[in-house]
Design an enzyme around this catalytic site. Structure first.
Site, mmCIF file in Angstrom:
data_model
loop_
_atom_site.group_PDB
_atom_site.id
_atom_site.type_symbol
_atom_site.label_atom_id
_atom_site.label_comp_id
_atom_site.label_asym_id
_atom_site.label_seq_id
_atom_site.Cartn_x
_atom_site.Cartn_y
_atom_site.Cartn_z
ATOM 1 N N SER A 90 26.042 47.416 24.436
ATOM 2 C CA SER A 90 27.366 46.946 23.992
ATOM 3 C C SER A 90 27.344 45.674 23.164
ATOM 4 O O SER A 90 28.370 45.323 22.579
ATOM 5 C CB SER A 90 28.261 46.697 25.207
ATOM 6 O OG SER A 90 28.801 47.890 25.645
ATOM 7 N N LYS A 93 28.641 46.049 19.736
ATOM 8 C CA LYS A 93 30.038 46.408 19.433
ATOM 9 C C LYS A 93 30.768 45.421 18.506
ATOM 10 O O LYS A 93 31.394 45.837 17.529
ATOM 11 C CB LYS A 93 30.819 46.603 20.738
ATOM 12 C CG LYS A 93 30.395 47.865 21.503
ATOM 13 C CD LYS A 93 31.025 47.920 22.885
ATOM 14 C CE LYS A 93 30.684 49.204 23.617
ATOM 15 N NZ LYS A 93 31.113 49.196 25.028
ATOM 16 N N TYR A 216 27.517 56.379 17.666
ATOM 17 C CA TYR A 216 27.739 55.301 18.644
ATOM 18 C C TYR A 216 26.553 55.194 19.608
ATOM 19 O O TYR A 216 26.064 54.099 19.909
ATOM 20 C CB TYR A 216 29.037 55.579 19.427
ATOM 21 C CG TYR A 216 29.159 54.757 20.684
ATOM 22 C CD1 TYR A 216 29.503 53.405 20.631
ATOM 23 C CD2 TYR A 216 28.890 55.328 21.943
ATOM 24 C CE1 TYR A 216 29.586 52.645 21.785
ATOM 25 C CE2 TYR A 216 28.975 54.567 23.090
ATOM 26 C CZ TYR A 216 29.316 53.227 23.013
ATOM 27 O OH TYR A 216 29.387 52.462 24.150
ATOM 28 N N TYR A 268 33.440 42.260 29.470
ATOM 29 C CA TYR A 268 34.076 43.373 30.179
ATOM 30 C C TYR A 268 35.308 42.856 30.937
ATOM 31 O O TYR A 268 36.008 41.956 30.451
ATOM 32 C CB TYR A 268 33.098 44.048 31.153
ATOM 33 C CG TYR A 268 31.812 44.522 30.511
ATOM 34 C CD1 TYR A 268 31.843 45.497 29.509
ATOM 35 C CD2 TYR A 268 30.587 44.032 30.907
ATOM 36 C CE1 TYR A 268 30.659 45.946 28.935
ATOM 37 C CE2 TYR A 268 29.400 44.492 30.337
ATOM 38 C CZ TYR A 268 29.456 45.439 29.359
ATOM 39 O OH TYR A 268 28.294 45.876 28.797
ATOM 40 N N VAL A 286 24.731 46.477 28.777
ATOM 41 C CA VAL A 286 24.095 46.947 30.010
ATOM 42 C C VAL A 286 22.565 47.023 29.909
ATOM 43 O O VAL A 286 21.892 47.260 30.897
ATOM 44 C CB VAL A 286 24.663 48.307 30.493
ATOM 45 C CG1 VAL A 286 26.115 48.173 30.890
ATOM 46 C CG2 VAL A 286 24.460 49.393 29.457
HETATM 47 N N1 GLU Z 1 25.960 52.690 25.598
HETATM 48 C C1 GLU Z 1 26.603 52.167 26.755
HETATM 49 C C2 GLU Z 1 27.732 53.076 27.168
HETATM 50 O O1 GLU Z 1 28.357 53.633 26.330
HETATM 51 C C3 GLU Z 1 27.110 50.821 26.436
HETATM 52 C C4 GLU Z 1 27.655 50.150 27.638
HETATM 53 C C5 GLU Z 1 27.518 48.672 27.635
HETATM 54 O O2 GLU Z 1 26.495 48.086 27.269
HETATM 55 O O3 GLU Z 1 28.511 48.085 28.053
HETATM 56 O O4 GLU Z 1 28.007 53.257 28.322
#
Ligand code: GLU
Length: 338
Positions: A90, A93, A216, A268, A286
């Site tokens: 993430s 993002k 993604y 988050y 994560v």
């Molecule tokens: N690729 C992970 C997912 O889509 C990213 C989650 C993250 O790092 O928060 O669940």
């Protein structure tokens, strides 16, 4: 005469007082010291557990821990693990959101994705149902999948290439996808597939759903190390110009909007807690990475796989909180770091 002398003394005292409230510049020795202290203080921290909902992430050695600061001038201060390539997850993002800002402006991010924190888990389907904007913000999975779908691309290959080269502009080096991570995540991506399909159903996805999901998932599987992560943050600290290459990656006037999203949603559903204790815009993943930005000054990056229940790296959040409070660089003034 005496009055004049007293006035002179008073204004000198006032001057001293006002100078004393201006923080002294941070020296190279200060930077290295806080990095070393943060590493030493938290390397034996045992809390948290590797993510395992993407099966391969559970196999990454949990003891690895790296701490890096890169200043807006490109000066590097580091301790611990610097070379191991972990999946960006993430942390990618906000950087893909920045690509959308570059292509379509911040208004498109607000109107076509959204900018509200959800207060819910990053992969929440309930948030998508409750909020009329559906994708809600680019730092939760729904908004990040929507961001990928918004890239102005002529094909899936072109979409992927743009996503990858934008992140490479931030790291200042060529990157590769950790194919094992990609396979492990794509094979188990039922929740994200549901999110992509729901967004499409609501008219909030702007490409074919499975294409957006694949790109993604590849984006999340890009391999980076702790130094890369710090360089990405340093580019934002340097108002959108990569300190190593001198290339402008994000227009200066868009940097505040991007940092605002990171401040409100980067941790988050623990983002309020994070701003309360550390006071810095940041993004976690994560895979165990975190990058935090001190606007106009420097970035702090950490890598350590064990996560707390909200999905944030336990050693990383403690190390960055420590550095922020020790250097007194919280956005709203020095935070206590507690
Ligand atoms: N690729 C992970 C997912 O889509 C990213 C989650 C993250 O790092 O928060 O669940």
């Amino acid at each position: 005469m005496i009055v004049k002398a007293i006035q002179g003394y008073l204004s000198a005292a006032l001057l001293t007082a006002s100078v004393a409230t201006v923080a002294a510049p941070i020296s190279p020795a200060d930077y290295q010291r806080v990095v070393d202290e943060a590493y030493a203080q938290f390397k034996d921290e045992k809390g948290g557990a590797n993510a395992d909902y993407i099966p391969i992430l559970a196999t990454v050695p949990s003891e690895m821990f790296g701490v890096v600061i890169i200043t807006r001038d490109g000066e590097v201060y580091s301790a611990g693990e610097l070379d191991y390539e972990f999946s960006i997850q993430s942390v990618s993002k906000p950087f893909t959101a920045s690509l959308i800002m570059q292509q379509q402006g911040p208004r498109a991010v607000r109107e076509k994705i959204g900018v509200e924190p959800t207060g819910m888990a990053f992969n929440s389907k309930m948030a998508l149902e409750i909020y009329e904007g559906r994708s809600v913000n680019p730092l939760v999975n729904a908004g990040a999948i929507a961001a990928v779908s918004l890239v102005e691309a002529s094909s899936e290959k072109d979409r992927w290439q743009q996503v990858l080269s934008n992140i490479e502009d931030y790291t200042a080096r060529d990157l590769t996808v950790l194919e094992e991570v990609y396979d492990s995540e794509y094979e188990t991506a039922w929740g994200n597939r549901a999110i992509a399909n729901l967004l499409f159903n609501y008219g909030r996805l702007y490409s074919e759903p499975e294409e957006a999901l694949r790109v993604y998932t590849r984006q999340c599987s890009i391999g980076i190390n702790t130094l890369d992560l710090a360089m990405m943050g340093a580019t934002l600290a340097n108002e959108g110009v990569n300190p190593k290459t001198g290339k402008r990656v994000l227009d200066r006037e868009h940097v505040p909007e991007l940092l605002a999203i990171m401040a409100t949603a980067g941790f988050y559903d623990e983002s309020g807690e994070w701003m309360y204790s550390a006071g810095l815009p940041a993004k976690t993943g994560v895979g165990g990475g975190i990058v935090a930005v001190v606007p106009g000054k420097f970035a702090i990056a950490t890598f350590s796989p064990p996560l707390n229940p909200a999905g944030n790296s336990v050693r990383g959040l403690k190390a960055i909180g420590y550095i922020s409070s020790t250097l007194g660089v919280g956005l709203y003034g020095p935070n206590a770091g507690e």
